[in-house]
Design an enzyme around this catalytic site. Sequence first.
Site, PDB file in Angstrom:
ATOM      1  N   LEU A 139       0.805  -1.225   0.000  1.00 14.84           N
ATOM      2  CA  LEU A 139       0.000   0.000   0.000  1.00 14.84           C
ATOM      3  C   LEU A 139       0.835   1.272   0.000  1.00 14.84           C
ATOM      4  CD1 LEU A 139      -2.725  -1.145   2.547  1.00 14.84           C
ATOM      5  CD2 LEU A 139      -3.035  -0.782   0.112  1.00 14.84           C
ATOM      6  N   ARG A 140       2.161   1.120  -0.136  1.00 11.50           N
ATOM      7  CA  ARG A 140       3.005   2.322  -0.118  1.00 11.50           C
ATOM      8  C   ARG A 140       2.627   3.281  -1.249  1.00 11.50           C
ATOM      9  NH1 ARG A 140       7.883  -0.837   1.154  1.00 11.50           N
ATOM     10  NH2 ARG A 140       8.240  -0.576   3.377  1.00 11.50           N
ATOM     11  N   GLY A 141       2.352   2.725  -2.424  1.00 19.50           N
ATOM     12  CA  GLY A 141       2.000   3.560  -3.585  1.00 19.50           C
ATOM     13  C   GLY A 141       0.786   4.425  -3.311  1.00 19.50           C
TER      14      GLY A 141
END
Length: 372
Positions: free
Chosen positions: A290-292
């Site tokens: 979920l970093r993006g």
Amino acid sequence: MSPTAQTTASTRRVVFPFTAIVGQEEMKLALLLNVIDPKIGGVMIMGDRGTGKSTTIRALADLLPEIPVVANDPFNSDPSDPDIMSDEVRALLEQGTEIPVVQKKVIMVDLPLGATEDRVCGTIDIEKALSEGVKAFEPGLLAKANRGILYVDEVNLLDDHLVDVLLDSAASGWNTVEREGISIRHPARFVLVGSGNPEEGELRPQLLDRFGMHAEIHTVKEPALRVEIVEQRAEFDQNPLEFVDKNQTNQEALQEKIVNAQKLLPSVKIDYDLRVKISEVCSQLDVDGLRGDIVTNRAAKAIAAFEGRTEVTIDDIRRVITLCLRHRLRKDPLESIDSGYKVEKTFSRVFGVEVAEDTTQANGSQKSGVRS
């Protein structure tokens, strides 16, 4: 700290002004957004040799306003924020001791390629700890970089383990050193900037994913622009102080814009529908984790704050999404990084927006008010 903390421009080493740098809008925008919100997670800049990577990063550090720091503190502790002050300073404040404060320029730490882990993280003097009963800690580069910029040139040639240590500190904001049962930790919140030449190899996808943004820079091809860059540089080399004075107004205006953006950032909102669409783009591009999603949301808010707005628009997202996602698409270490075409295509499909073929990230960032 010397009495000359408020160093004047005449005694400080003269640095090429940020606002005088021609072109490379993508890199400049990524750096400015990370300064407005350091939690974006740093920038990886990949590009040809001699394209002004180091010059731009030094110029950014010089552009930033002075910050209040605790005098004689090796960690540049913030006198009012417990998250970025050392345990010693916090203990003194809890005791009600008055802390001497000075103003200091934001520091830029250059990490040498051959640096050891001890040099980066710091060392504990075990003999002193045992004989005198005190935690004798020799701070490293991470301590010096707290509240500043840590620049790693040729980061793709750095040992993977060291890159991991840097990324861990950048993400958590703390550095912990342990030896023989003794543990010391200190704040290490900095903007991590890595640069490299793709010809010398890319970082592993796992490490690359942990950089908030990925900016690509290329050698300027347009002859007139090349001449302008050469002339600017010659003018600066001939009389640095005069060149800096000429750009002072623009520098001050941009500095004020950054400070205002930092203050405005907590008030910026992003509509729920837009957040869902950002996640839809990430999902369709098969971005791991979920970093993006998180970084794109943060960057969109930062660009809105930079322009003095409290509502994120679709155009804000368009201008940052390639920077935030292009380096997260690579699954195979031998694959090259997408230039941004896949991201733009998916973005236009999900958001129902036509992205003109000649619209590039660079053009988008020019709209951001970053003067070339």
